[in-house]
Design a protein around this motif. Sequence first.
Motif, mmCIF file in Angstrom:
data_model
loop_
_atom_site.group_PDB
_atom_site.id
_atom_site.type_symbol
_atom_site.label_atom_id
_atom_site.label_comp_id
_atom_site.label_asym_id
_atom_site.label_seq_id
_atom_site.Cartn_x
_atom_site.Cartn_y
_atom_site.Cartn_z
ATOM 1 N N SER A 9 -9.077 39.716 -2.705
ATOM 2 C CA SER A 9 -10.090 39.965 -3.716
ATOM 3 C C SER A 9 -11.461 39.435 -3.324
ATOM 4 O O SER A 9 -12.470 39.913 -3.827
ATOM 5 C CB SER A 9 -9.661 39.371 -5.051
ATOM 6 O OG SER A 9 -9.588 37.971 -4.960
ATOM 7 N N ALA A 42 -13.466 50.708 -5.834
ATOM 8 C CA ALA A 42 -12.134 50.232 -5.446
ATOM 9 C C ALA A 42 -12.227 49.090 -4.439
ATOM 10 O O ALA A 42 -11.436 48.138 -4.491
ATOM 11 C CB ALA A 42 -11.310 51.383 -4.876
ATOM 12 N N ARG A 45 -13.224 45.992 -6.379
ATOM 13 C CA ARG A 45 -12.107 45.491 -7.189
ATOM 14 C C ARG A 45 -11.005 44.875 -6.328
ATOM 15 O O ARG A 45 -10.088 44.252 -6.840
ATOM 16 C CB ARG A 45 -11.514 46.618 -8.033
ATOM 17 C CG ARG A 45 -12.385 47.039 -9.194
ATOM 18 C CD ARG A 45 -11.676 48.010 -10.120
ATOM 19 N NE ARG A 45 -11.206 49.213 -9.448
ATOM 20 C CZ ARG A 45 -11.946 50.286 -9.177
ATOM 21 N NH1 ARG A 45 -13.221 50.301 -9.503
ATOM 22 N NH2 ARG A 45 -11.419 51.338 -8.584
ATOM 23 N N GLY A 46 -11.063 45.075 -5.019
ATOM 24 C CA GLY A 46 -10.050 44.520 -4.127
ATOM 25 C C GLY A 46 -8.802 45.367 -4.029
ATOM 26 O O GLY A 46 -7.793 44.917 -3.500
ATOM 27 N N SER A 47 -8.856 46.611 -4.507
ATOM 28 C CA SER A 47 -7.666 47.453 -4.442
ATOM 29 C C SER A 47 -7.570 48.237 -3.134
ATOM 30 O O SER A 47 -6.535 48.851 -2.866
ATOM 31 C CB SER A 47 -7.617 48.408 -5.643
ATOM 32 O OG SER A 47 -8.763 49.215 -5.693
ATOM 33 N N THR A 48 -8.608 48.197 -2.316
ATOM 34 C CA THR A 48 -8.556 48.816 -0.995
ATOM 35 C C THR A 48 -9.457 48.049 -0.042
ATOM 36 O O THR A 48 -10.410 47.390 -0.480
ATOM 37 C CB THR A 48 -8.960 50.309 -1.050
ATOM 38 O OG1 THR A 48 -8.698 50.916 0.215
ATOM 39 C CG2 THR A 48 -10.426 50.485 -1.391
ATOM 40 N N THR A 49 -9.142 48.109 1.218
ATOM 41 C CA THR A 49 -9.958 47.481 2.250
ATOM 42 C C THR A 49 -10.500 48.584 3.147
ATOM 43 O O THR A 49 -9.720 49.344 3.718
ATOM 44 C CB THR A 49 -9.131 46.492 3.096
ATOM 45 O OG1 THR A 49 -8.589 45.498 2.222
ATOM 46 C CG2 THR A 49 -9.982 45.819 4.155
ATOM 47 N N ASN A 79 -7.022 40.968 4.981
ATOM 48 C CA ASN A 79 -6.486 41.910 3.995
ATOM 49 C C ASN A 79 -5.539 42.910 4.646
ATOM 50 O O ASN A 79 -4.608 43.395 4.005
ATOM 51 C CB ASN A 79 -7.608 42.677 3.303
ATOM 52 C CG ASN A 79 -8.428 41.812 2.376
ATOM 53 O OD1 ASN A 79 -8.144 40.643 2.189
ATOM 54 N ND2 ASN A 79 -9.462 42.389 1.818
#
Length: 124
Positions: A9, A42, A45-49, A79
């Motif tokens: 995150s 995204a 929000r930390g839902s993808t790198t 990540n």
Amino acid sequence: MQPTTQSASHLGEFLAKRRVEMAARRSEIASAAGISANYYGAIERGSTTPPNSTLARIVSALGLGADEMKQLHELAALNRGLLKDDAGLPDEVSGLIADVRRAALAMPTRFVRELRTRIREISN
């Protein structure tokens, strides 16, 4: 401003904080980086790198310096299941390393030996 801890995150939190400091909207940064606002959201929000190439464009859009870019690449590497030292590797290589780590216990010893031999042949 520097990321202080190394979790998934924090990459997004750092980017979001920098964007807010600039008084910029997500859509502005996304447009400047050549990506969609949804994708950039995204990432924040930390839902993808993002891949390193996309991260470099985001860093440029945010006007970040070389030190911050290095730290963000390290966070992105973590990540992806890599080590901090792997941060500068091309996306294809870092993906390969992550795949090997995930499959390590299921790989037959003979396959691992052959793979190591091929890698050494290429690198010499």
